[in-house]
Structures are given as C-alpha cells and as structure tokens.
Motif scaffolding. Structure first.
Motif, short mmCIF file in Angstrom:
data_model
loop_
_atom_site.label_atom_id
_atom_site.label_comp_id
_atom_site.label_asym_id
_atom_site.label_seq_id
_atom_site.Cartn_x
_atom_site.Cartn_y
_atom_site.Cartn_z
N SER A 25 0.83 -1.20 0.00
CA SER A 25 0.00 0.00 0.00
C SER A 25 0.87 1.26 0.00
O SER A 25 1.93 1.30 0.61
CB SER A 25 -0.89 0.00 1.25
OG SER A 25 -1.56 1.23 1.39
N VAL A 26 0.40 2.29 -0.71
CA VAL A 26 1.13 3.56 -0.72
C VAL A 26 0.94 4.31 0.60
O VAL A 26 1.66 5.26 0.89
CB VAL A 26 0.67 4.45 -1.90
CG1 VAL A 26 1.06 3.82 -3.22
CG2 VAL A 26 -0.81 4.73 -1.84
N GLU A 27 -0.02 3.87 1.40
CA GLU A 27 -0.31 4.53 2.67
C GLU A 27 0.45 3.92 3.85
O GLU A 27 0.24 4.32 4.99
CB GLU A 27 -1.82 4.43 2.96
CG GLU A 27 -2.70 5.10 1.93
CD GLU A 27 -2.54 6.60 1.94
OE1 GLU A 27 -2.32 7.17 3.02
OE2 GLU A 27 -2.63 7.20 0.87
N LEU A 28 1.35 2.96 3.59
CA LEU A 28 2.04 2.26 4.67
C LEU A 28 2.83 3.22 5.56
O LEU A 28 2.78 3.10 6.79
CB LEU A 28 2.96 1.17 4.12
CG LEU A 28 3.72 0.37 5.17
CD1 LEU A 28 2.75 -0.39 6.05
CD2 LEU A 28 4.71 -0.57 4.53
N ALA A 29 3.53 4.18 4.99
CA ALA A 29 4.33 5.12 5.78
C ALA A 29 3.43 5.93 6.71
O ALA A 29 3.75 6.12 7.89
CB ALA A 29 5.11 6.05 4.86
N ILE A 75 0.42 5.08 7.81
CA ILE A 75 -0.15 4.16 8.80
C ILE A 75 0.85 3.90 9.91
O ILE A 75 0.52 3.96 11.11
CB ILE A 75 -0.57 2.85 8.12
CG1 ILE A 75 -1.74 3.09 7.18
CG2 ILE A 75 -0.92 1.79 9.15
CD1 ILE A 75 -2.05 1.91 6.26
N MET A 76 2.11 3.63 9.55
CA MET A 76 3.15 3.34 10.55
C MET A 76 3.43 4.58 11.41
O MET A 76 3.58 4.48 12.63
CB MET A 76 4.43 2.87 9.87
CG MET A 76 4.29 1.52 9.20
SD MET A 76 3.81 0.21 10.33
CE MET A 76 5.25 0.07 11.32
N ARG A 77 3.50 5.77 10.76
CA ARG A 77 3.74 7.00 11.51
C ARG A 77 2.62 7.24 12.53
O ARG A 77 2.88 7.53 13.70
CB ARG A 77 3.83 8.19 10.55
CG ARG A 77 4.19 9.49 11.27
CD ARG A 77 3.91 10.70 10.43
NE ARG A 77 2.44 10.82 10.30
CZ ARG A 77 1.83 11.34 9.26
NH1 ARG A 77 2.50 11.77 8.24
NH2 ARG A 77 0.51 11.42 9.23
N ASN A 78 1.37 7.09 12.09
CA ASN A 78 0.25 7.30 13.00
C ASN A 78 0.26 6.30 14.14
O ASN A 78 -0.02 6.64 15.30
CB ASN A 78 -1.07 7.22 12.24
CG ASN A 78 -1.31 8.42 11.36
OD1 ASN A 78 -0.63 9.44 11.49
ND2 ASN A 78 -2.25 8.30 10.45
N THR A 79 0.58 5.05 13.85
CA THR A 79 0.62 4.03 14.88
C THR A 79 1.68 4.36 15.94
O THR A 79 1.42 4.29 17.14
CB THR A 79 0.92 2.65 14.26
OG1 THR A 79 -0.10 2.36 13.30
CG2 THR A 79 0.98 1.56 15.31
N VAL A 80 2.86 4.75 15.49
CA VAL A 80 3.94 5.08 16.43
C VAL A 80 3.57 6.33 17.24
O VAL A 80 3.77 6.37 18.46
CB VAL A 80 5.27 5.28 15.68
CG1 VAL A 80 6.33 5.88 16.57
CG2 VAL A 80 5.73 3.95 15.10
N LEU A 81 3.02 7.34 16.59
CA LEU A 81 2.66 8.57 17.31
C LEU A 81 1.56 8.33 18.33
O LEU A 81 1.62 8.85 19.45
CB LEU A 81 2.26 9.67 16.32
CG LEU A 81 3.40 10.24 15.49
CD1 LEU A 81 2.87 11.26 14.49
CD2 LEU A 81 4.47 10.85 16.38
N TYR A 82 0.55 7.54 17.98
CA TYR A 82 -0.50 7.21 18.94
C TYR A 82 0.07 6.43 20.12
O TYR A 82 -0.30 6.66 21.27
CB TYR A 82 -1.62 6.40 18.29
CG TYR A 82 -2.66 7.25 17.60
CD1 TYR A 82 -3.32 8.26 18.27
CD2 TYR A 82 -3.00 7.01 16.27
CE1 TYR A 82 -4.28 9.04 17.63
CE2 TYR A 82 -3.95 7.77 15.63
CZ TYR A 82 -4.58 8.78 16.31
OH TYR A 82 -5.53 9.55 15.69
N SER A 83 0.97 5.51 19.84
CA SER A 83 1.58 4.73 20.93
C SER A 83 2.37 5.64 21.87
O SER A 83 2.27 5.52 23.09
CB SER A 83 2.50 3.65 20.36
OG SER A 83 1.77 2.75 19.58
N LEU A 84 3.17 6.53 21.29
CA LEU A 84 3.94 7.46 22.13
C LEU A 84 3.01 8.36 22.94
O LEU A 84 3.27 8.65 24.11
CB LEU A 84 4.88 8.29 21.26
CG LEU A 84 6.04 7.54 20.64
CD1 LEU A 84 6.79 8.45 19.67
CD2 LEU A 84 6.96 6.99 21.70
#
Length: 119
Positions: free
Chosen positions: A73-77, A79-88
């Motif tokens: 997916s072109v949205e992978l970056a 998705i990963m950024r949002n996941t890491v930011l929400y976790s932090l």
C-alpha cells in the motif's frame, strides 16, 4: 530398606480437604483461560477476509493476502507513523496530563469545589 506394609497414599480426588483446595483453583484456572487462551483466537483474524455476517470462523481464509495488501500500500508510511505517534501519545503524554490534573485537583481549597471533588 523396609517396605511399609498397609500404608495407602492419599488421593487428592478422594480427600474432602483436597476437593476444597481444588475448588479454590477453579477461579484462577478460569481467569487464566479467559485472559491467556481466548485472545489467541484473534491470531487467525489477519488471515481471513472478515465478514461480520459470517463471523470469525465463517469468513473465508485468504492466507497472506491481507499482509501483501498492507505492505504494497502507498499509505504504509502514514499508517506506521500514525501508529507510532499514537503509541507514544498513550505512553507518555496521557499519564503526564493525568498526573497534572490530579495535582491541580489536590490544590483546590474552595469548600464549594471540594464538595464536587469528593463525589
């Protein structure tokens, strides 16, 4: 060595005191099963095309198709950024805000406000 003649071993299945101890183990075994083994059913979710009408076990098996879709997916970056930011956010910012609010509430001295704090 001499053998003990006529000495019977106690069985935990026949002794009343042992039954009471076994019954005390039941809530622990239920909790262990509920919180450790039941969530493992969710491990199969990424490998199925989930359809709510069919349920988890009625949905068709797709293997690694969902992973292939995710990683191409072109949205992978994003998705990963949002996941890491929400976790932090949930690990660091939320507890800091909660402690700050608790300290501010602890400093309240108004009698009227204290009445609402104790609810």
């Amino acid at each position: 060595m001499s053998k003990s003649v006529g000495v019977k071993k106690k069985s935990i299945w026949r002794d009343k005191a042992s039954w009471e101890l076994l019954i005390l183990c039941v809530p622990t075994l239920l909790a262990f099963t509920l919180f450790h083994y039941v969530p493992m059913i969710g491990i199969i979710l990424p490998f199925r095309r989930f359809m709510p009408a069919k349920g988890l076990f009625g949905s068709p098996w797709v293997g690694f198709e969902n992973f292939r879709f995710l990683f191409t997916s072109v949205e992978l970056a994003r998705i990963m950024r949002n996941t890491v930011l929400y976790s932090l956010w949930f690990m660091f910012i939320t507890p800091a805000v909660n402690v700050t609010i608790a300290l501010l509430l602890f400093e309240v001295t108004s009698k009227r406000a204290l009445k609402y704090r104790r609810c």
